[in-house]
Design an enzyme around this catalytic site. Structure first.
Site, PDB file in Angstrom:
ATOM      1  N   HIS A   1      18.900 -10.948   9.441  1.00 33.88           N
ATOM      2  CA  HIS A   1      19.987 -10.008   9.114  1.00 33.88           C
ATOM      3  C   HIS A   1      20.507 -10.375   7.727  1.00 33.88           C
ATOM      4  CE1 HIS A   1      20.252  -8.268  13.191  1.00 33.88           C
ATOM      5  NE2 HIS A   1      19.913  -9.483  13.597  1.00 33.88           N
TER       6      HIS A   1
ATOM      7  N   ARG B   1      22.478  -8.272   5.979  1.00 32.97           N
ATOM      8  CA  ARG B   1      23.848  -7.706   5.947  1.00 32.97           C
ATOM      9  C   ARG B   1      24.149  -6.747   4.799  1.00 32.97           C
ATOM     10  NH1 ARG B   1      24.371  -8.844  11.088  1.00 32.97           N
ATOM     11  NH2 ARG B   1      25.097 -10.913  11.619  1.00 32.97           N
TER      12      ARG B   1
ATOM     13  N   HIS C   1      15.149  -4.668  21.149  1.00 35.34           N
ATOM     14  CA  HIS C   1      16.259  -5.511  21.599  1.00 35.34           C
ATOM     15  C   HIS C   1      16.433  -5.118  23.064  1.00 35.34           C
ATOM     16  CE1 HIS C   1      20.507  -7.216  21.221  1.00 35.34           C
ATOM     17  NE2 HIS C   1      20.518  -6.593  22.384  1.00 35.34           N
TER      18      HIS C   1
ATOM     19  N   ASP D   1      16.276 -14.803  13.850  1.00 31.73           N
ATOM     20  CA  ASP D   1      17.440 -13.958  14.168  1.00 31.73           C
ATOM     21  C   ASP D   1      18.654 -14.436  13.355  1.00 31.73           C
ATOM     22  OD1 ASP D   1      19.135 -12.058  15.126  1.00 31.73           O
ATOM     23  OD2 ASP D   1      19.029 -12.655  17.223  1.00 31.73           O
TER      24      ASP D   1
ATOM     25  N   HIS E   1      27.688 -14.729   9.871  1.00 30.52           N
ATOM     26  CA  HIS E   1      29.015 -14.117   9.994  1.00 30.52           C
ATOM     27  C   HIS E   1      29.997 -14.939   9.167  1.00 30.52           C
ATOM     28  CE1 HIS E   1      27.979 -11.152  13.019  1.00 30.52           C
ATOM     29  NE2 HIS E   1      27.354 -12.083  13.723  1.00 30.52           N
TER      30      HIS E   1
HETATM   31  O1  DOR Z   1      23.593 -12.498  18.209  1.00 31.85           O
HETATM   32  C1  DOR Z   1      23.172 -11.500  17.642  1.00 31.85           C
HETATM   33  N1  DOR Z   1      23.607 -11.163  16.425  1.00 31.85           N
HETATM   34  N2  DOR Z   1      22.293 -10.721  18.284  1.00 31.85           N
HETATM   35  C2  DOR Z   1      21.895  -9.533  17.800  1.00 31.85           C
HETATM   36  O2  DOR Z   1      21.103  -8.888  18.436  1.00 31.85           O
HETATM   37  C3  DOR Z   1      22.489  -9.027  16.535  1.00 31.85           C
HETATM   38  C4  DOR Z   1      22.965 -10.131  15.691  1.00 31.85           C
HETATM   39  C5  DOR Z   1      23.857  -9.690  14.561  1.00 31.85           C
HETATM   40  O3  DOR Z   1      23.530  -8.711  13.886  1.00 31.85           O
HETATM   41  O4  DOR Z   1      24.845 -10.371  14.291  1.00 31.85           O
END
Ligand code: DOR
Length: 425
Positions: free
Chosen positions: A65, A67, A182, A308, A312
């Site tokens: 990701h 972002r 997913h 994955d 954040h």
């Molecule tokens: O923990 C997760 N975070 N699982 C996901 O499927 C999406 C991901 C996110 O985009 O933060």
């Protein structure tokens, strides 16, 4: 510019290479692999002494990701790809849950353009299956594939409607790209926040049963079987999922699967103390699941280790457990955690590297993950003898959200070559 990576122990599962070799790089491409000391003489601008080190194809992360666009406070294409190369990855596949969602060719082109301008390594966009990832209407996969999407996924959300998932598989099959599922039955996860069991009860947190994943894995495989479309199951976390995938593979269903380092390194216990850095979806499970995931990796039920990588911000993760978003910043711990599997005897080093290079590249038809002459000059040089403490303050990623801070890991990345460009750490 010609660069010689001299006398490293080269492991390239794509061409069954496992031994001490010299690698010559010319510009952005691999020129050749030669027995030690046998590289053609001629002008060499730089020699990288790799004696005592392992030289691997640049790692390929099929689940990242980044972002951007939309959540640049969590990560950008620039910082995410910097984190990637620091961790030995030279190709990352960007999941579409950005803002706006990557559900049109315009967004795909924007991501590719940004990656070209600011990315430290190759970026391959993954397009959304449904518009806005809302689970109602399919995207124009054909146009997006032509714009550069290498697969389609609504990652973060399942495609709940089975008929829509069927159509998505048919459509992706016609486009010649895999669908990444997913797999989660939202009615069973019921807003839960961690694994369902005694611990979730003790902590007073809503639980997500293994079945929430397994019924969805089962449905998605059944639909892949019906349509003959290629299906890849993302972030496998449970014993039952491994069993269902193994059985499907033995029937010849075109299914592949990935797991992530956190699903074989820690259990739900990490959530104790309401540690939001251990909140992830699917949730961390139990010892029994961890054991089954390792067995799945060992016997081939699970093809790929993906990160994955879900960065954040600190503010997001500082919230109360039920309000904090799910996700672990995974790139910069992935190799070190995965190498533990070699020490534990679960995988050989070659098998591990296969699951982080040629396997994901093959699933996504990427011309990556190997060191064949003519291929892109992407390589990681690692020192297996060198240990390091995970230190979030040293992360290139903006996402410091990891439950592995201060873990002692083995296998430091000392050099990454991405598209012929050398980065030494
Ligand atoms: O923990 C997760 N975070 N699982 C996901 O499927 C999406 C991901 C996110 O985009 O933060």
């Amino acid at each position: 510019m010609r660069i010689l990576i001299a006398a490293g122990h080269v492991i390239d599962p794509s061409q069954a290479i496992d031994g001490v070799f010299d690698i010559l790089i010319k510009g952005r491409k691999i020129e050749g692999i030669y027995p030690k000391g046998k590289a053609p003489k001629g002008e060499i601008d730089r020699v990288i002494d790799a004696r005592g080190m392992y030289v691997l194809p640049g790692l390929v992360d099929m689940h990242t990701h980044l972002r951007e666009p939309g959540f640049e406070h969590k990560e950008t294409i620039k910082t995410g790809t910097l984190a990637a190369i620091k961790a030995g990855f030279t190709s990352v596949c960007a999941m579409p849950n950005t803002m706006p969602v990557n559900d049109s060719a315009g967004i795909t082109e924007y991501i590719l353009q940004k990656a070209e301008e600011e990315g430290a390594c190759a970026v391959f966009p993954i397009g959304a299956i449904t518009k806005g990832q809302a689970g109602e209407e399919l995207t124009d996969m054909d146009t997006m594939r032509n714009a550069g999407c290498v697969a389609f996924s609504d990652d973060g959300f399942p495609v709940e409607k089975s008929l829509l998932m069927r159509r998505a598989l048919e459509y992706s099959k016609a486009c010649g790209v895999p669908l990444i599922a997913h797999s989660e039955d939202l009615s069973l996860s019921a807003g839960g926040m961690m694994n369902e069991g005694l611990l979730s009860q003790t902590l007073g947190l809503g639980g997500i049963p293994n079945t929430a994943e397994e019924t969805a894995v089962f449905r998605d495989i059944a639909l892949s079987e019906l349509t003959g479309a290629r299906l890849h199951i993302a972030h496998v976390s449970t014993e039952g999922s491994v069993r269902i995938i193994r059985a499907a593979k033995s029937r010849g269903v075109k299914v592949t699967a990935e797991t992530c380092p956190h699903y074989f390194s820690i259990t739900e216990e990490a959530v104790k103390g309401y540690n939001t850095n251990a909140k992830v979806n699917p949730p961390l499970r139990t010892e029994r699941d961890v054991k089954a995931i390792k067995e799945g990796l060992r016997d081939g039920a699970i093809d790929v280790i993906a990160t994955d990588h879900a960065p954040h911000s600190k503010g997001d993760k500082m919230k109360e457990f039920d309000l904090a978003p799910s996700g672990i910043s995974g790139l910069e711990t992935a190799l070190g955690l995965s190498l533990r599997l070699v020490d534990e005897g679960v995988l050989t080093l070659t098998e591990l590297i296969r699951k982080m290079t040629v396997n994901p590249a093959t699933i996504l038809s990427l011309n990556k993950g190997g060191l064949k002459p003519g291929s892109d000059a992407d390589a990681a040089i690692i020192d297996l003898k060198k240990s390091f403490n995970v230190d979030i303050n040293q992360f290139e990623s903006k996402g410091k959200n990891t439950p592995f801070d201060w873990w002692l890991l083995k296998g430091a990345v000392v050099v990454t070559v991405a598209g012929g460009k050398v980065h030494r750490w």
